[in-house]
Design a protein around this motif. Structure first.
Motif, mmCIF file in Angstrom:
data_model
loop_
_atom_site.group_PDB
_atom_site.id
_atom_site.type_symbol
_atom_site.label_atom_id
_atom_site.label_comp_id
_atom_site.label_asym_id
_atom_site.label_seq_id
_atom_site.Cartn_x
_atom_site.Cartn_y
_atom_site.Cartn_z
ATOM 1 N N LYS A 57 0.837 -1.206 0.000
ATOM 2 C CA LYS A 57 0.000 0.000 0.000
ATOM 3 C C LYS A 57 0.869 1.252 0.000
ATOM 4 O O LYS A 57 0.615 2.202 -0.766
ATOM 5 C CB LYS A 57 -0.922 -0.014 1.223
ATOM 6 N N LYS A 58 1.890 1.259 0.831
ATOM 7 C CA LYS A 58 2.774 2.425 0.913
ATOM 8 C C LYS A 58 3.535 2.613 -0.394
ATOM 9 O O LYS A 58 3.725 3.747 -0.847
ATOM 10 C CB LYS A 58 3.748 2.256 2.077
ATOM 11 N N SER A 59 3.965 1.515 -1.011
ATOM 12 C CA SER A 59 4.685 1.605 -2.274
ATOM 13 C C SER A 59 3.800 2.212 -3.361
ATOM 14 O O SER A 59 4.252 3.057 -4.149
ATOM 15 C CB SER A 59 5.158 0.211 -2.703
ATOM 16 N N PHE A 60 2.533 1.810 -3.395
ATOM 17 C CA PHE A 60 1.606 2.348 -4.402
ATOM 18 C C PHE A 60 1.360 3.843 -4.158
ATOM 19 O O PHE A 60 1.357 4.638 -5.108
ATOM 20 C CB PHE A 60 0.286 1.578 -4.360
ATOM 21 N N VAL A 61 1.158 4.220 -2.900
ATOM 22 C CA VAL A 61 0.918 5.634 -2.573
ATOM 23 C C VAL A 61 2.128 6.486 -2.954
ATOM 24 O O VAL A 61 1.990 7.575 -3.537
ATOM 25 C CB VAL A 61 0.586 5.795 -1.075
ATOM 26 N N LEU A 62 3.328 5.983 -2.671
ATOM 27 C CA LEU A 62 4.543 6.728 -3.017
ATOM 28 C C LEU A 62 4.700 6.839 -4.531
ATOM 29 O O LEU A 62 5.165 7.873 -5.045
ATOM 30 C CB LEU A 62 5.771 6.036 -2.411
ATOM 31 N N ALA A 63 4.305 5.785 -5.258
ATOM 32 C CA ALA A 63 4.370 5.835 -6.723
ATOM 33 C C ALA A 63 3.428 6.906 -7.268
ATOM 34 O O ALA A 63 3.781 7.646 -8.200
ATOM 35 C CB ALA A 63 4.028 4.469 -7.309
ATOM 36 N N VAL A 64 2.237 7.004 -6.684
ATOM 37 C CA VAL A 64 1.277 8.029 -7.105
ATOM 38 C C VAL A 64 1.832 9.423 -6.796
ATOM 39 O O VAL A 64 1.743 10.348 -7.623
ATOM 40 C CB VAL A 64 -0.085 7.819 -6.410
ATOM 41 N N LEU A 65 2.410 9.587 -5.599
ATOM 42 C CA LEU A 65 2.972 10.885 -5.214
ATOM 43 C C LEU A 65 4.132 11.275 -6.120
ATOM 44 O O LEU A 65 4.250 12.441 -6.530
ATOM 45 C CB LEU A 65 3.434 10.840 -3.752
ATOM 46 N N TYR A 66 4.977 10.293 -6.443
ATOM 47 C CA TYR A 66 6.118 10.601 -7.304
ATOM 48 C C TYR A 66 5.646 10.957 -8.713
ATOM 49 O O TYR A 66 6.190 11.865 -9.350
ATOM 50 C CB TYR A 66 7.085 9.419 -7.355
ATOM 51 N N ASP A 67 4.638 10.239 -9.203
ATOM 52 C CA ASP A 67 4.096 10.544 -10.521
ATOM 53 C C ASP A 67 3.488 11.945 -10.540
ATOM 54 O O ASP A 67 3.637 12.687 -11.530
ATOM 55 C CB ASP A 67 3.041 9.513 -10.910
ATOM 56 N N ALA A 68 2.817 12.313 -9.462
ATOM 57 C CA ALA A 68 2.255 13.668 -9.364
ATOM 58 C C ALA A 68 3.376 14.709 -9.373
ATOM 59 O O ALA A 68 3.244 15.788 -9.979
ATOM 60 C CB ALA A 68 1.420 13.793 -8.091
ATOM 61 N N LEU A 69 4.485 14.385 -8.722
ATOM 62 C CA LEU A 69 5.643 15.283 -8.711
ATOM 63 C C LEU A 69 6.221 15.435 -10.119
ATOM 64 O O LEU A 69 6.582 16.551 -10.541
ATOM 65 C CB LEU A 69 6.706 14.737 -7.752
ATOM 66 N N LEU A 70 6.273 14.334 -10.874
ATOM 67 C CA LEU A 70 6.759 14.396 -12.255
ATOM 68 C C LEU A 70 5.836 15.236 -13.134
ATOM 69 O O LEU A 70 6.300 16.016 -13.980
ATOM 70 C CB LEU A 70 6.876 12.983 -12.834
ATOM 71 N N LEU A 71 4.524 15.073 -12.939
ATOM 72 C CA LEU A 71 3.567 15.865 -13.716
ATOM 73 C C LEU A 71 3.713 17.356 -13.409
ATOM 74 O O LEU A 71 3.609 18.203 -14.300
ATOM 75 C CB LEU A 71 2.140 15.398 -13.419
ATOM 76 N N ALA A 72 3.963 17.654 -12.142
ATOM 77 C CA ALA A 72 4.179 19.056 -11.759
ATOM 78 C C ALA A 72 5.428 19.607 -12.442
ATOM 79 O O ALA A 72 5.449 20.756 -12.907
ATOM 80 C CB ALA A 72 4.302 19.177 -10.242
ATOM 81 N N MET A 73 6.474 18.773 -12.536
ATOM 82 C CA MET A 73 7.698 19.196 -13.216
ATOM 83 C C MET A 73 7.461 19.384 -14.718
ATOM 84 O O MET A 73 8.002 20.314 -15.336
ATOM 85 C CB MET A 73 8.807 18.160 -12.984
ATOM 86 N N ASP A 74 6.656 18.479 -15.309
ATOM 87 C CA ASP A 74 6.335 18.628 -16.737
ATOM 88 C C ASP A 74 5.553 19.916 -16.988
ATOM 89 O O ASP A 74 5.747 20.588 -18.014
ATOM 90 C CB ASP A 74 5.522 17.421 -17.224
#
Length: 432
Positions: free
Chosen positions: A81-98
């Motif tokens: 569960k924590k791994s999935f949540v962190l993956a979502v957060l990291y993806d959101a961070l990448l989208l913010a950078m894009d």
């Protein structure tokens, strides 16, 4: 081919940032070739889905989140569960950078007035600028969330460490307007290599410093262990001497009985009375006054009791049956010897009112150890820890409390430290 290589390098940087991001929240499962294999497989997977689903944004993002969460679950000791949540957060961070890339490109007006080659070099510099900003953001997250290795860095060292990514951001930002009108492919490739190299050097410097800090932590832990082992050896030596004294007393007891019988038979009652008083005073000074039905606890408490008594320190204690103590002998020695040594040393500095109060009981499925002592100096706290005021062997002092806290954490216990009205109080509660 150049575009493909640049895209692969950008993905490589993103995965390195992802790796650092995840390692902030858990310990690495494996080291060596397995670690490298995990990285290579993740890199290949992200490159593959970026190529296959390049025109399907939602599918690409969802697939990327699933792949990252799966591989990072394999890489770091965290829950699914924590791994999935962190993956979502990291993806959101990448989208913010894009999104930041889009804003920067719009701000620089990178449109049709440039040639195709000019646009490509400006575009890659913008992407690298955003990637190094991403790296900087992850470093700040890692610092704030208390990664052990980075916690050791003081603020001045941390600012020096941040100089590398900040300097890279400044240089790439300066390169974009200065090299806006590149004329050849060779110039564009050279600038790309320089920019990628600077970003790569930041990642290398990060891992170099991180490895140095880890080695420093290991050296410090080894030093703590050596000090702890030294103190335990001294305590066990004292216990052994106590047992040897007991054996000698048993042997001397027979000789004393013979002497008493001889004085009685000769009716030398005055000498007999004097002799008995001498034996009584001797036994009274060496007699074990504390009995908890635990050999190790008895040896430590009686040794410290006699040491305190010899220094004019009153020792008040409350104990009960500790025969079934579920704390190892080594950990009992660590807790009691450190707390009582500190209490005795603090009381020695007091002009009067030298008192140590000890509570060591097992009740209601809890083990309670509390030491209260008078003191006559200021208690200094630094970063939530008690700082020793001793100057002799300063490297060793201050380690004692850390060793005690380590034992408390080992057994899932809790503690309270207070100082009021010139009394220092350290209370420990451990599940029985």
């Amino acid at each position: 081919m150049v575009d493909l290589t640049q895209n692969a390098l950008l993905i490589f940087i993103e995965i390195m940032c992802c790796k650092i991001f995840y390692e902030t929240f858990g310990e690495v499962r494996y080291k060596g070739w397995i670690n490298k294999l995990q990285f290579m497989l993740l890199f290949a997977g992200i490159c593959l889905i970026s190529y296959i689903f390049s025109k399907y944004f939602v599918i690409r993002q969802v697939t990327g989140i699933l792949i990252i969460s799966a591989f990072m679950l394999w890489h770091v000791k965290i829950s699914l569960k924590k791994s999935f949540v962190l993956a979502v957060l990291y993806d959101a961070l990448l989208l913010a950078m894009d999104y930041l890339v889009v804003l920067v490109i719009g701000w620089m007006s990178l449109r049709g007035e440039m040639s195709r080659q000019q646009y490509e070099i400006d575009g890659i510099l913008v992407y690298l600028l955003v990637k190094i900003i991403l790296f900087l953001v992850i470093l700040i997250i890692r610092k704030q969330l208390g990664k052990k290795s980075l916690e050791m860095m003081v603020d001045a060292e941390w600012l020096i460490f941040l100089f590398f990514p900040v300097f890279t951001i400044a240089v790439i930002s300066a390169m974009m307007p200065v090299f806006k009108y590149v004329q050849t492919v060779e110039q564009a490739n050279l600038l790309s290599i320089v920019a990628f190299g600077m970003v790569g050097m930041n990642i290398i410097v990060f891992y170099l410093i991180n490895d140095i800090l880890k080695r420093e932590i290991q050296l410090r832990e080894n030093k703590i262990f050596q000090i702890q082992a030294k103190k335990q050896l001294e305590m066990y030596k004292t216990i052994s001497e106590s047992f040897d004294k007991q054996k000698r007393k048993t042997h001397e007891y027979k000789n004393q009985i013979v002497c008493i019988e001889s004085l009685m038979s000769k009716k030398q009652y005055d000498k007999l009375e004097e002799y008995l008083k001498g034996i009584y005073n001797c036994w009274n000074s060496e007699l074990d006054v504390i009995n908890t039905n635990n050999v190790i606890v008895n040896a430590i408490l009686n040794t410290k009791y006699h040491e305190a008594d010899a220094k004019g320190i009153a020792f008040v204690f409350r104990v009960n049956d500790l025969s079934k103590l579920n704390v190892s002998d080594e950990d009992v020695v660590t807790i009691l010897s450190n707390l009582l040594n500190n209490a005795i040393e603090a009381c020695e500095l007091c002009d009067d009112n030298r008192i140590i109060k000890l509570k060591f009981v097992k009740e209601n499925d809890l083990i309670i150890i509390a030491v209260k002592n008078t003191f006559n100096c200021d208690v200094i706290c630094e970063d939530g820890n008690i700082k020793s005021t001793k100057t002799i062997n300063a490297d060793e002092h201050g380690m004692g409390i850390k060793n005690v806290l380590k034992v408390i954490e080992k057994y899932g216990g809790s503690y309270v430290i207070e100082d009021q009205n010139k009394e220092f109080y350290f209370s420990i509660v451990i599940p029985a």
